[in-house]
Design a protein around this motif. Sequence first.
Motif, PDB file in Angstrom:
ATOM      1  N   ARG A   1     -34.160  85.877  82.515  1.00 20.20           N
ATOM      2  CA  ARG A   1     -33.000  86.269  81.721  1.00 20.20           C
ATOM      3  C   ARG A   1     -32.670  85.247  80.625  1.00 20.20           C
ATOM      4  N   SER A   2     -33.428  84.169  80.559  1.00 19.79           N
ATOM      5  CA  SER A   2     -33.246  83.251  79.433  1.00 19.79           C
ATOM      6  C   SER A   2     -33.742  83.869  78.127  1.00 19.79           C
ATOM      7  N   TRP A   3     -34.453  85.003  78.233  1.00 22.89           N
ATOM      8  CA  TRP A   3     -34.953  85.708  77.051  1.00 22.89           C
ATOM      9  C   TRP A   3     -34.014  86.818  76.593  1.00 22.89           C
ATOM     10  N   ASP A   4     -32.847  86.962  77.209  1.00 26.40           N
ATOM     11  CA  ASP A   4     -31.999  88.127  76.934  1.00 26.40           C
ATOM     12  C   ASP A   4     -31.683  88.297  75.456  1.00 26.40           C
ATOM     13  N   TRP A   5     -31.359  87.203  74.774  1.00 24.87           N
ATOM     14  CA  TRP A   5     -30.989  87.319  73.355  1.00 24.87           C
ATOM     15  C   TRP A   5     -32.179  87.817  72.524  1.00 24.87           C
ATOM     16  N   ALA A   6     -33.366  87.286  72.821  1.00 23.48           N
ATOM     17  CA  ALA A   6     -34.566  87.735  72.107  1.00 23.48           C
ATOM     18  C   ALA A   6     -34.880  89.181  72.453  1.00 23.48           C
ATOM     19  N   ALA A   7     -34.778  89.533  73.735  1.00 27.05           N
ATOM     20  CA  ALA A   7     -35.097  90.893  74.165  1.00 27.05           C
ATOM     21  C   ALA A   7     -34.176  91.915  73.509  1.00 27.05           C
ATOM     22  N   GLU A   8     -32.899  91.577  73.376  1.00 29.10           N
ATOM     23  CA  GLU A   8     -31.952  92.491  72.739  1.00 29.10           C
ATOM     24  C   GLU A   8     -32.372  92.802  71.306  1.00 29.10           C
TER      25      GLU A   8
ATOM     26  N   ARG B   1     -32.819  77.031  67.711  1.00 24.25           N
ATOM     27  CA  ARG B   1     -32.850  77.580  66.342  1.00 24.25           C
ATOM     28  C   ARG B   1     -33.110  79.082  66.433  1.00 24.25           C
ATOM     29  N   PHE B   2     -32.271  79.781  67.155  1.00 24.28           N
ATOM     30  CA  PHE B   2     -32.537  81.163  67.530  1.00 24.28           C
ATOM     31  C   PHE B   2     -32.784  82.064  66.329  1.00 24.28           C
TER      32      PHE B   2
ATOM     33  N   MET C   1     -36.347  83.791  65.658  1.00 24.62           N
ATOM     34  CA  MET C   1     -36.535  85.236  65.742  1.00 24.62           C
ATOM     35  C   MET C   1     -37.118  85.785  64.449  1.00 24.62           C
ATOM     36  N   ALA C   2     -36.687  85.268  63.307  1.00 27.15           N
ATOM     37  CA  ALA C   2     -37.241  85.739  62.029  1.00 27.15           C
ATOM     38  C   ALA C   2     -38.732  85.457  61.967  1.00 27.15           C
ATOM     39  N   GLU C   3     -39.139  84.276  62.417  1.00 28.13           N
ATOM     40  CA  GLU C   3     -40.563  83.930  62.404  1.00 28.13           C
ATOM     41  C   GLU C   3     -41.357  84.807  63.368  1.00 28.13           C
ATOM     42  N   VAL C   4     -40.838  84.973  64.573  1.00 27.18           N
ATOM     43  CA  VAL C   4     -41.561  85.745  65.592  1.00 27.18           C
ATOM     44  C   VAL C   4     -41.687  87.201  65.195  1.00 27.18           C
ATOM     45  N   LYS C   5     -40.586  87.794  64.723  1.00 25.63           N
ATOM     46  CA  LYS C   5     -40.636  89.205  64.316  1.00 25.63           C
ATOM     47  C   LYS C   5     -41.697  89.426  63.231  1.00 25.63           C
TER      48      LYS C   5
END
Length: 291
Positions: free
Chosen positions: A42-49, A278-279, A283-287
Amino acid sequence: MDLIGPTSQTFISQRTRLHYADWGNHDAPPLILLHGGRDHCRSWDWAAEELRADWHVICPDQRGHGDSAWNENGYYPTIGYVYDLAQLIHQLELAPVTIVAHSMGGNVSIRYAGLYPENVRKLVAIEGLGPSPERLEELRSTPFYTHWTDWIDQKREASSRLPKRYPTFETALDRMHEANSYLSREQARHLTTHAVIRNEDGTFSWKFDPHLHAWPPDDWTQDQLHLIWGRITCPTRMIYGNDSWASNPVKDGRIAHFGDNVSVSDYDRAGHWVHHDRFDDFMAEVKAFIA
């Protein structure tokens, strides 16, 4: 209508019941988010959302962590985690799969991608290469039998004490926040909520197996690891925080063991937990990378 949150699912690997959070959208391409040591899914919740609209996001709890079962013998070799990842991908028929992974999860995913290069579409590994060459040189200066007797001592210590108990949730939260000062209080609260269990006496303890502190010294050789790294064929991004203890492979030379398909990025004002520290930028890089 979107689900409020993920559903809890299980699968069996090595006769052990392992848990994963499934964020739905089963018709979308599969994406595994794999946590690091002494962490939880659940530490990935923000990314998963943010990713669930375009991906079928699956977040496993690695054995001994979160809501997955502990090993009865408290022995956790790295290859056991690799096998579990292989079983999850095999049983759910996820290949070719995209993987984003942190720390120990990154190490496990890199090894899997080298063993089964055709099964991984793209890979993002946050600080997942393990000890630096400098640290490995220090370890080599100690006789191998000393590493094993140290491990036995660590196992005895783990078996002789109960998991640490915190009198209140807030004291456990304080410890979580202390471990990563980059976290906001609300981030730390969310992570702690899913990281603890409440004991019968009302105290709180971490879910992970205390024996995880005793890392077994048997592993692949560095030459074997370098061979596995060179077998990775999918586009791979390795991410590092410039304030982390982890050694950047561009600076320490390990990047030479990878092919041209592997690139490295780093972040200022970030420690070991770049995906939290650096969320938005992460996320911008990963997406963009996994699209």
